[in-house]
Structure formats: C-alpha cells, structure tokens
Design a protein around this motif. Sequence first.
Motif, mmCIF file in Angstrom:
data_model
loop_
_atom_site.group_PDB
_atom_site.id
_atom_site.type_symbol
_atom_site.label_atom_id
_atom_site.label_comp_id
_atom_site.label_asym_id
_atom_site.label_seq_id
_atom_site.Cartn_x
_atom_site.Cartn_y
_atom_site.Cartn_z
ATOM 1 N N GLU A 227 -43.835 -29.432 9.445
ATOM 2 C CA GLU A 227 -44.094 -30.840 9.131
ATOM 3 C C GLU A 227 -45.323 -30.999 8.228
ATOM 4 O OE1 GLU A 227 -41.932 -33.255 9.628
ATOM 5 O OE2 GLU A 227 -40.676 -31.731 10.563
ATOM 6 N N ALA A 228 -46.363 -30.244 8.485
ATOM 7 C CA ALA A 228 -47.574 -30.332 7.655
ATOM 8 C C ALA A 228 -47.277 -29.900 6.220
ATOM 9 C CB ALA A 228 -48.689 -29.478 8.253
ATOM 10 N N LEU A 229 -46.561 -28.810 6.053
ATOM 11 C CA LEU A 229 -46.252 -28.341 4.701
ATOM 12 C C LEU A 229 -45.305 -29.293 3.984
ATOM 13 C CD1 LEU A 229 -45.980 -24.516 5.401
ATOM 14 C CD2 LEU A 229 -47.770 -25.701 4.105
ATOM 15 N N LEU A 230 -44.351 -29.857 4.695
ATOM 16 C CA LEU A 230 -43.432 -30.819 4.071
ATOM 17 C C LEU A 230 -44.154 -32.074 3.591
ATOM 18 C CD1 LEU A 230 -40.328 -30.582 6.432
ATOM 19 C CD2 LEU A 230 -40.476 -29.804 4.043
ATOM 20 N N SER A 231 -45.313 -32.358 4.147
ATOM 21 C CA SER A 231 -46.062 -33.551 3.732
ATOM 22 C C SER A 231 -46.826 -33.336 2.415
ATOM 23 C CB SER A 231 -47.031 -33.992 4.832
ATOM 24 O OG SER A 231 -48.118 -33.089 4.926
ATOM 25 N N CYS A 232 -46.913 -32.094 1.956
ATOM 26 C CA CYS A 232 -47.570 -31.827 0.666
ATOM 27 C C CYS A 232 -46.730 -32.413 -0.460
ATOM 28 C CB CYS A 232 -47.745 -30.324 0.458
ATOM 29 S SG CYS A 232 -48.864 -29.549 1.629
ATOM 30 N N GLU A 233 -47.388 -32.939 -1.464
ATOM 31 C CA GLU A 233 -46.669 -33.602 -2.551
ATOM 32 C C GLU A 233 -46.710 -32.845 -3.868
ATOM 33 O OE1 GLU A 233 -48.308 -37.524 -2.638
ATOM 34 O OE2 GLU A 233 -47.326 -38.076 -0.761
#
Length: 118
Positions: free
Chosen positions: A49-55
């Motif tokens: 989830e944390a990595l998926l939040s990177c843009e």
Amino acid sequence: MEKILLELEQSFFKYEYISDRQWLSDILHPDFSECGKSGFLYTKEDTVEALLSCEKDRDIEILDFQWAQPADSCFLVNYITKTENAAYYRTSLWIREDKLRLRFHQASRLSEKMFEKV
C-alpha cells in the motif's frame, strides 16, 4: 547474480514497478516484513500500500552495493542509499524458491557524519 540483485533493488525506486500491485505481490515473499527508516515494522500488505501511493520514481541513488550468498537459495544484500537530505544503510534478504522474492528489508538512517562521507 550481482547484476540481478542490483536491478531488483533498483526496481523499488521506479514508478513503473511500484505502481504495479501484481508485480509487488509477486516480488515480495508471502512472509515479507520490513523495518522501515521510520523505525516502524511493516507487513507485506503495509509495504504494498505504501509503494502504491507513490506517484513517480523515487530519486534515490544506490552506493556501495554488496551481496553474499549465505545459503544455496538465500542472498543477503547491503547498500547505502543517498537522497538530497539523508543517507540510509539498507539490508535485504532475497529467497529463491520458484523465483527470487524479497523476504526482509531494513533501512537505517546514517548519521550526518556518515552522510558527508558518502
């Protein structure tokens, strides 16, 4: 093997990979855990989830990359990452079962004195 491990580690800084839930699910071992630079412990789900939040790509440079093979299917990786403001000592444990998967990762912030040296 060094090139493969380095490329895998670098993948975690590239948006192309960290925005892909399926890639993250496949590359992280089912029992993956992380001790983050924040000092908190994270599960596989937390990390995904944390990595998926990177843009975008994460602007992180890898220095002093080293690896060892303590067992036939186990690879220990150590390196330093440097950003504009800080340096971190990182350790990863990769396990080869049907393919290489990241089993554990830790990032520890280096002191300002060490930051100046890298």
